[in-house]
Design an enzyme around this catalytic site. Sequence first.
Site, PDB file in Angstrom:
ATOM      1  N   HIS A 158       0.820  -1.214   0.000  1.00  0.00           N
ATOM      2  CA  HIS A 158       0.000   0.000   0.000  1.00  0.00           C
ATOM      3  C   HIS A 158       0.855   1.266   0.000  1.00  0.00           C
ATOM      4  O   HIS A 158       0.405   2.321  -0.446  1.00  0.00           O
ATOM      5  CB  HIS A 158      -0.955  -0.004   1.204  1.00  0.00           C
ATOM      6  CG  HIS A 158      -0.287   0.263   2.515  1.00  0.00           C
ATOM      7  ND1 HIS A 158       0.252  -0.735   3.295  1.00  0.00           N
ATOM      8  CD2 HIS A 158      -0.064   1.426   3.185  1.00  0.00           C
ATOM      9  CE1 HIS A 158       0.766  -0.208   4.384  1.00  0.00           C
ATOM     10  NE2 HIS A 158       0.593   1.099   4.342  1.00  0.00           N
ATOM     11  N   ASP A 243      -6.300   2.261  18.330  1.00  0.00           N
ATOM     12  CA  ASP A 243      -6.789   0.876  18.277  1.00  0.00           C
ATOM     13  C   ASP A 243      -7.128   0.360  19.671  1.00  0.00           C
ATOM     14  O   ASP A 243      -8.144  -0.308  19.871  1.00  0.00           O
ATOM     15  CB  ASP A 243      -5.759  -0.031  17.609  1.00  0.00           C
ATOM     16  CG  ASP A 243      -5.599   0.257  16.113  1.00  0.00           C
ATOM     17  OD1 ASP A 243      -6.362   1.097  15.602  1.00  0.00           O
ATOM     18  OD2 ASP A 243      -4.723  -0.341  15.473  1.00  0.00           O
ATOM     19  N   ARG A 276      15.686   9.662  26.261  1.00  0.00           N
ATOM     20  CA  ARG A 276      16.393   9.618  27.531  1.00  0.00           C
ATOM     21  C   ARG A 276      16.657   8.180  27.936  1.00  0.00           C
ATOM     22  O   ARG A 276      15.844   7.285  27.693  1.00  0.00           O
ATOM     23  CB  ARG A 276      15.575  10.310  28.627  1.00  0.00           C
ATOM     24  CG  ARG A 276      15.852  11.791  28.794  1.00  0.00           C
ATOM     25  CD  ARG A 276      17.228  12.061  29.393  1.00  0.00           C
ATOM     26  NE  ARG A 276      17.382  11.491  30.695  1.00  0.00           N
ATOM     27  CZ  ARG A 276      16.997  12.069  31.824  1.00  0.00           C
ATOM     28  NH1 ARG A 276      16.408  13.249  31.788  1.00  0.00           N
ATOM     29  NH2 ARG A 276      17.205  11.486  32.981  1.00  0.00           N
ATOM     30  N   LYS A 278      16.479   6.795  30.749  1.00  0.00           N
ATOM     31  CA  LYS A 278      15.501   6.250  31.695  1.00  0.00           C
ATOM     32  C   LYS A 278      14.217   5.781  31.005  1.00  0.00           C
ATOM     33  O   LYS A 278      13.370   5.147  31.641  1.00  0.00           O
ATOM     34  CB  LYS A 278      15.159   7.303  32.752  1.00  0.00           C
ATOM     35  CG  LYS A 278      14.446   8.529  32.212  1.00  0.00           C
ATOM     36  CD  LYS A 278      14.119   9.499  33.340  1.00  0.00           C
ATOM     37  CE  LYS A 278      13.375  10.728  32.819  1.00  0.00           C
ATOM     38  NZ  LYS A 278      13.023  11.657  33.927  1.00  0.00           N
ATOM     39  N   TYR A 298      -5.303  -8.122  16.026  1.00  0.00           N
ATOM     40  CA  TYR A 298      -5.027  -8.166  14.591  1.00  0.00           C
ATOM     41  C   TYR A 298      -4.952  -9.598  14.057  1.00  0.00           C
ATOM     42  O   TYR A 298      -5.418  -9.880  12.950  1.00  0.00           O
ATOM     43  CB  TYR A 298      -3.711  -7.444  14.266  1.00  0.00           C
ATOM     44  CG  TYR A 298      -3.585  -6.054  14.817  1.00  0.00           C
ATOM     45  CD1 TYR A 298      -4.707  -5.268  15.083  1.00  0.00           C
ATOM     46  CD2 TYR A 298      -2.336  -5.490  15.073  1.00  0.00           C
ATOM     47  CE1 TYR A 298      -4.587  -3.987  15.588  1.00  0.00           C
ATOM     48  CE2 TYR A 298      -2.203  -4.204  15.568  1.00  0.00           C
ATOM     49  CZ  TYR A 298      -3.327  -3.464  15.835  1.00  0.00           C
ATOM     50  OH  TYR A 298      -3.209  -2.194  16.338  1.00  0.00           O
TER      51      TYR A 298
END
Length: 518
Positions: A158, A243, A276, A278, A298
Amino acid sequence: VLKNYKYAAVGPGLDGPGLPCLGGYQRNRVSLFFSFLFTQVFNDPIHGHIELHPLLVKIIDTPQFQRLRNIKQLGGGYFVFPGASHNRFEHSIGVGHLAGELAKTLKLKQPELDINERDVLCVQIAGLCHDLGHGPFSHLFDGMFNPEADPEHKDWKHEDASLEMFDHLVVASGLAQEMERYGLILPPDLTFIKEMIKPLKSDDAEVLWPYEGRDENKSFLYEIVSNKQNGIDVDKFDYFARDCHHLGIRNNFDHQRFIMFARVCDVNGRKHICSRDKEVANLYDMFHTRNSLHRRAYQHRVTKSVEIMIKDALLKADQYILTKGSGGTMLCLSKAKTDMEAYTKLTDQMIERILHPCSCSNEFTPSPLEEARMILQRIMSRDLYQFVGETKVCNQGWTGTKIWPRLFWPTHSKHIKCHKSHISKLSLATVVTLDYGMKNKDPINTTYFYTKAKPTEAFKISREQVSKLLPVCFAEKILRVYCKNSASLRDAKFCFQTWCYENDFLTEDNRIFLPFPL
């Protein structure tokens, strides 16, 4: 300011005849100024109230974009999850919004990157138009229907159609002049937009810069909409949130936090978007969310059953559903993708044309769409292909190039020998792949981080530094079998379990005794 530029606001363009005395630089500044005055507000259930540039609104108000209203985001998932009624239309608007938010954040926090308003607008357009090429029922069309209907072009995706549809949209709607009025430079910016919609799979080892739209010093812009480096991009940010919202599944990833901590660093002479240190655990959560969505929605057993049935119906109807293309050419379903005028008319409404064909022939004359219509009627009456069983493919090195037959029937069973041919015609096998987005690779291995103390230095974090509880394997393949006729389900289950037993494959029913001795 409004008094000085009042004629610009009412003229045909923000830098058109209303501003005859201004130079090019001044006109661009005025154009950008008024673009903020005339932004349109959209109330989105995921991102709240969002403002879109007037050029984005002009793109939205075209037939090529409006067709996305009639293409379900999750394909056949709506037949399983009642809330999954959202379409590619709202997802595309969300991606365009998030693309702009990330670009604007980087522009604000790092002025040295020299991100200008043209860059931001191009990134927004790329996000908005990245899914223009989706066919009926989204990934079902290019992932399931097209390889069987048009084997010569089985690798068509697509994204290829998105590039062609974007070109068609610009020409058919006469947007080139509008783009220039809002400060874009053509054709370089059009090239840049298309390069972001479908970027190349490049790595830092490449010596030559592969793109034309922007120089290498703005390489990070190619990671916003579709990130081929590690898969962390705003496309995923939106469909994760959207979703999960419509499916009723909890989303553990906070994309706003990622955008807040995003920073561009230099890596081997090329700039990359970094996060970052973290945030590494949160990024693993993001990929876990992706895997969870595939596993729970899905690739859901019933979802795949419905999608296989829709695919079969489209294959039956392929040569009988004709769509008018450019020059009056009539094209079948599988060939419409070669003509964007015809492809614009392909949406989920194709099944309505099959279910309710308009015909002037005698009502007792069988319709050429009858077989396709019967399959779709089975979906509507919930007479779906039955799930037979599934087994995990243990060889993780299998690339998918091996051709799987419909079903490997047992060779030693004499009890259903006379039924093998009949059952084989009524059964089919499909392979489902579940991963973190990069096959069997850990996507975090290609992700760069920075520390608070050294925000300009990028580095990688090994999985051992994060946690010992992280997965060792990042992909698995599942062989799943369905039966088209419920009357043959018992025999089909026996055949599948026997084959798994003979070939050392594990199934959910291995604890159950086989119905007949081998």
